[in-house]
Design a protein around this motif. Structure first.
Motif, PDB file in Angstrom:
ATOM      1  N   VAL A 152      -4.456   7.053  -1.025  1.00  0.00           N
ATOM      2  CA  VAL A 152      -3.868   5.775  -0.625  1.00  0.00           C
ATOM      3  C   VAL A 152      -4.311   4.735  -1.644  1.00  0.00           C
ATOM      4  O   VAL A 152      -5.503   4.655  -1.971  1.00  0.00           O
ATOM      5  CB  VAL A 152      -4.326   5.350   0.784  1.00  0.00           C
ATOM      6  CG1 VAL A 152      -3.740   3.987   1.146  1.00  0.00           C
ATOM      7  CG2 VAL A 152      -3.915   6.399   1.816  1.00  0.00           C
ATOM      8  N   THR A 153      -3.359   3.972  -2.180  1.00  0.00           N
ATOM      9  CA  THR A 153      -3.712   2.931  -3.150  1.00  0.00           C
ATOM     10  C   THR A 153      -3.136   1.586  -2.730  1.00  0.00           C
ATOM     11  O   THR A 153      -2.211   1.509  -1.917  1.00  0.00           O
ATOM     12  CB  THR A 153      -3.203   3.253  -4.580  1.00  0.00           C
ATOM     13  OG1 THR A 153      -1.811   2.904  -4.687  1.00  0.00           O
ATOM     14  CG2 THR A 153      -3.393   4.719  -4.924  1.00  0.00           C
ATOM     15  N   ASN A 154      -3.707   0.546  -3.326  1.00  0.00           N
ATOM     16  CA  ASN A 154      -3.150  -0.790  -3.128  1.00  0.00           C
ATOM     17  C   ASN A 154      -2.082  -1.062  -4.186  1.00  0.00           C
ATOM     18  O   ASN A 154      -1.678  -0.160  -4.931  1.00  0.00           O
ATOM     19  CB  ASN A 154      -4.256  -1.849  -3.137  1.00  0.00           C
ATOM     20  CG  ASN A 154      -5.011  -1.897  -4.464  1.00  0.00           C
ATOM     21  OD1 ASN A 154      -4.527  -1.451  -5.518  1.00  0.00           O
ATOM     22  ND2 ASN A 154      -6.221  -2.428  -4.434  1.00  0.00           N
ATOM     23  N   ARG A 191       0.867  -1.183   0.000  1.00  0.00           N
ATOM     24  CA  ARG A 191       0.000   0.000   0.000  1.00  0.00           C
ATOM     25  C   ARG A 191       0.901   1.229   0.000  1.00  0.00           C
ATOM     26  O   ARG A 191       1.911   1.271   0.699  1.00  0.00           O
ATOM     27  CB  ARG A 191      -0.920   0.018   1.215  1.00  0.00           C
ATOM     28  CG  ARG A 191      -1.864  -1.199   1.288  1.00  0.00           C
ATOM     29  CD  ARG A 191      -2.663  -1.177   2.580  1.00  0.00           C
ATOM     30  NE  ARG A 191      -3.509  -2.358   2.722  1.00  0.00           N
ATOM     31  CZ  ARG A 191      -3.121  -3.501   3.270  1.00  0.00           C
ATOM     32  NH1 ARG A 191      -1.864  -3.619   3.716  1.00  0.00           N
ATOM     33  NH2 ARG A 191      -3.941  -4.517   3.379  1.00  0.00           N
ATOM     34  N   VAL A 192       0.533   2.207  -0.784  1.00  0.00           N
ATOM     35  CA  VAL A 192       1.346   3.414  -0.906  1.00  0.00           C
ATOM     36  C   VAL A 192       0.454   4.642  -0.798  1.00  0.00           C
ATOM     37  O   VAL A 192      -0.768   4.564  -0.922  1.00  0.00           O
ATOM     38  CB  VAL A 192       2.116   3.446  -2.247  1.00  0.00           C
ATOM     39  CG1 VAL A 192       3.034   2.239  -2.384  1.00  0.00           C
ATOM     40  CG2 VAL A 192       1.156   3.523  -3.425  1.00  0.00           C
ATOM     41  N   ASP A 196      -8.546   3.021   6.801  1.00  0.00           N
ATOM     42  CA  ASP A 196      -8.525   2.005   7.871  1.00  0.00           C
ATOM     43  C   ASP A 196      -7.162   1.333   7.983  1.00  0.00           C
ATOM     44  O   ASP A 196      -7.054   0.118   8.217  1.00  0.00           O
ATOM     45  CB  ASP A 196      -9.618   0.949   7.644  1.00  0.00           C
ATOM     46  CG  ASP A 196     -11.010   1.520   7.809  1.00  0.00           C
ATOM     47  OD1 ASP A 196     -11.176   2.412   8.652  1.00  0.00           O
ATOM     48  OD2 ASP A 196     -11.918   1.091   7.072  1.00  0.00           O
ATOM     49  N   LEU A 197      -6.113   2.138   7.828  1.00  0.00           N
ATOM     50  CA  LEU A 197      -4.748   1.638   7.915  1.00  0.00           C
ATOM     51  C   LEU A 197      -3.975   2.496   8.903  1.00  0.00           C
ATOM     52  O   LEU A 197      -4.472   3.508   9.403  1.00  0.00           O
ATOM     53  CB  LEU A 197      -4.066   1.694   6.546  1.00  0.00           C
ATOM     54  CG  LEU A 197      -4.715   0.902   5.399  1.00  0.00           C
ATOM     55  CD1 LEU A 197      -4.071   1.281   4.070  1.00  0.00           C
ATOM     56  CD2 LEU A 197      -4.595  -0.592   5.655  1.00  0.00           C
ATOM     57  N   SER A 198      -2.740   2.095   9.169  1.00  0.00           N
ATOM     58  CA  SER A 198      -1.804   2.920   9.925  1.00  0.00           C
ATOM     59  C   SER A 198      -0.553   3.104   9.073  1.00  0.00           C
ATOM     60  O   SER A 198      -0.363   2.410   8.067  1.00  0.00           O
ATOM     61  CB  SER A 198      -1.433   2.255  11.257  1.00  0.00           C
ATOM     62  OG  SER A 198      -0.575   1.142  11.027  1.00  0.00           O
ATOM     63  N   LEU A 199       0.310   4.022   9.473  1.00  0.00           N
ATOM     64  CA  LEU A 199       1.536   4.237   8.705  1.00  0.00           C
ATOM     65  C   LEU A 199       2.405   2.983   8.658  1.00  0.00           C
ATOM     66  O   LEU A 199       3.188   2.804   7.723  1.00  0.00           O
ATOM     67  CB  LEU A 199       2.330   5.408   9.291  1.00  0.00           C
ATOM     68  CG  LEU A 199       1.907   6.813   8.835  1.00  0.00           C
ATOM     69  CD1 LEU A 199       2.768   7.864   9.507  1.00  0.00           C
ATOM     70  CD2 LEU A 199       2.000   6.942   7.322  1.00  0.00           C
ATOM     71  N   ASP A 200       2.273   2.110   9.650  1.00  0.00           N
ATOM     72  CA  ASP A 200       3.028   0.850   9.626  1.00  0.00           C
ATOM     73  C   ASP A 200       2.613  -0.037   8.459  1.00  0.00           C
ATOM     74  O   ASP A 200       3.366  -0.933   8.051  1.00  0.00           O
ATOM     75  CB  ASP A 200       2.827   0.083  10.934  1.00  0.00           C
ATOM     76  CG  ASP A 200       3.489   0.772  12.117  1.00  0.00           C
ATOM     77  OD1 ASP A 200       4.421   1.572  11.889  1.00  0.00           O
ATOM     78  OD2 ASP A 200       3.070   0.523  13.265  1.00  0.00           O
ATOM     79  N   ILE A 237       2.000   1.154   5.434  1.00  0.00           N
ATOM     80  CA  ILE A 237       2.368   1.834   4.195  1.00  0.00           C
ATOM     81  C   ILE A 237       3.812   1.502   3.819  1.00  0.00           C
ATOM     82  O   ILE A 237       4.722   1.615   4.647  1.00  0.00           O
ATOM     83  CB  ILE A 237       2.204   3.365   4.349  1.00  0.00           C
ATOM     84  CG1 ILE A 237       0.756   3.694   4.722  1.00  0.00           C
ATOM     85  CG2 ILE A 237       2.609   4.081   3.070  1.00  0.00           C
ATOM     86  CD1 ILE A 237      -0.284   3.257   3.710  1.00  0.00           C
ATOM     87  N   ASP A 238       4.010   1.091   2.580  1.00  0.00           N
ATOM     88  CA  ASP A 238       5.340   0.697   2.123  1.00  0.00           C
ATOM     89  C   ASP A 238       6.137   1.858   1.535  1.00  0.00           C
ATOM     90  O   ASP A 238       7.369   1.844   1.560  1.00  0.00           O
ATOM     91  CB  ASP A 238       5.223  -0.410   1.069  1.00  0.00           C
ATOM     92  CG  ASP A 238       4.679  -1.689   1.649  1.00  0.00           C
ATOM     93  OD1 ASP A 238       5.463  -2.435   2.251  1.00  0.00           O
ATOM     94  OD2 ASP A 238       3.464  -1.951   1.517  1.00  0.00           O
TER      95      ASP A 238
END
Length: 401
Positions: free
Chosen positions: A100-102, A85-86, A141-145, A147-148
């Motif tokens: 934010v994309t997959n 995810r970026v 529904d994500l966290s920075l952890d 994110i790649d």
């Protein structure tokens, strides 16, 4: 005779296979071999590695439960959307847009912050970008952890390889190491790219150049940008340098050098009109081009003449670009297209008058008023391209050298 670096060739082949799966998947190994012109043995080895790294998935075509069905079901390959995810961002003088994309580049969340940031101190701009990234990630529904990678698209002259912004209308300072600044704040590998390059890749992946591996994009925003795609890859200058089309010289007089930006830049167009009343307020809020279209529709002769003159200059510049590169398509985007038919038709006429007759039918001109979210998605694509080229393992992507 010098042979190619085998590690480099493996990396190139791996990228080509992964990108082919992205563009044409679900796709079989045999079809990948045909499209990439790699041997079936090479394709099998690469796809096995991609499966091990969790970047692609298998899909069986046909009912494997039906014993009466003739032949074995085909094994098709497609990207695993959950592989990475970026975050991509477009930073303009009066707004910030995040997406934010997959791993496929599909948008999971987006966020627009209408906020004026031009010529603010670096620390202030970095604070705002950090907040925008964090908010958009939470909205997905994500966290920075999770994110790649992150890519920030900016107007101006950017060194992709080093992350330095040589100049930008957003910043007071010049030669800013903005990639390091944002990487340290977010603790996620952050890329800085020109916004023109970002929107070029967005159109290559999802938009008006999806069917092409060679094309040119001209962006007409606060700055005038250029994206050149060749063989499916962005052309960059030394150090990954982006191109500031506004610096293109159109003429040299005794007293000054005439650059494209002085005739066709947003400030040049809007600056020709008296800055009073509603128009001045619209310009301050970043809506100057839209309000200018209203004035043109009301037959404001001075603004019509300015828009026509700007279109002529851009048409001439595009003709020169086509003469140099001979692309099959030129995609023209940006807020200046809000000026409407007068502006667009002026570009077309000037282009046709300037292009050499021998190549007059080579390039198609396409005008697209790309949404801000598309620019942010394009920045995310820049980040994804970096991941596609990176070595992977069970712990995720390794930093590209």
């Amino acid at each position: 005779m010098k042979t190619a670096d085998p590690e480099l060739m493996r990396a190139i082949n791996r990228f080509n296979v992964l990108d082919t799966i992205r563009r044409h998947g679900p796709i079989s190994r045999v079809e990948i071999s045909e499209r990439t012109e790699l041997s079936t043995t090479t394709v099998s080895a690469i796809t096995a590695s991609l499966l091990d790294d969790g970047l692609i998935l298998t899909r069986h075509e046909g009912d494997i439960r039906n014993a009466a069905a003739r032949g074995r079901p085909r094994v098709m390959l497609e990207l695993d959307p959950e592989a990475a995810r970026v975050v991509g961002a477009k930073i303009a003088a009066n707004r910030m847009v995040f997406a934010v994309t997959n791993f496929r580049g599909e948008v999971l969340s987006d966020l627009t912050l209408p906020i004026r940031v031009d010529r603010q101190p670096i620390a202030v701009i970095a604070d705002l970008i950090e907040d925008g990234v964090r908010r958009c990630v939470v909205d997905a529904d994500l966290s920075l952890d999770d994110i790649d990678s992150i890519c920030i698209g900016l107007p101006g002259v950017v060194e992709h390889r080093t992350g330095h912004v040589r100049s930008s209308p957003i910043f007071r300072e010049t030669d800013v190491d903005f990639a390091s600044e944002m990487t340290s704040r977010l603790n996620v590998a952050t890329i800085v790219e020109s916004d023109a390059h970002a929107i070029t890749l967005a159109h290559h992946w999802f938009g008006r150049a999806r069917d092409l591996d060679d094309m040119v994009l001209v962006s007409l925003e606060q700055t005038l940008g250029l994206g050149v795609l060749h063989g499916g890859q962005l052309f960059r200058g030394a150090g990954g340098l982006s191109h500031n089309l506004g610096d293109l010289v159109l003429g040299v007089g005794e007293s000054r050098t005439v650059r494209l930006s002085t005739l066709a830049g947003e400030n040049a167009i809007l600056g020709e009109h008296p800055m009073d009343g509603r128009f001045a307020e619209a310009v301050r809020l970043g809506r100057g081009m839209t309000h200018a279209q209203t004035l043109i529709a009301a037959e404001d002769d001075a603004l019509i003449a300015t828009a026509s003159r700007a279109g002529e200059a851009i048409g001439l510049a595009v003709a020169n670009i086509v003469t140099l590169f001979g692309p099959p398509r030129v995609v023209i985007v940006g807020s200046s297209l809000s000026l409407g038919t007068v502006f667009v038709e002026s570009i077309r006429r000037s282009f046709q008058n300037a292009i050499p007759p021998s190549i007059s039918t080579v390039a198609e001109l396409v005008f697209d008023e790309s949404a801000d979210e598309t620019w942010a998605q394009g920045a995310a694509v820049v980040a994804l391209c970096e991941l596609y080229e990176s070595p992977w393992g069970t712990t995720g992507p390794a930093p590209a050298l």
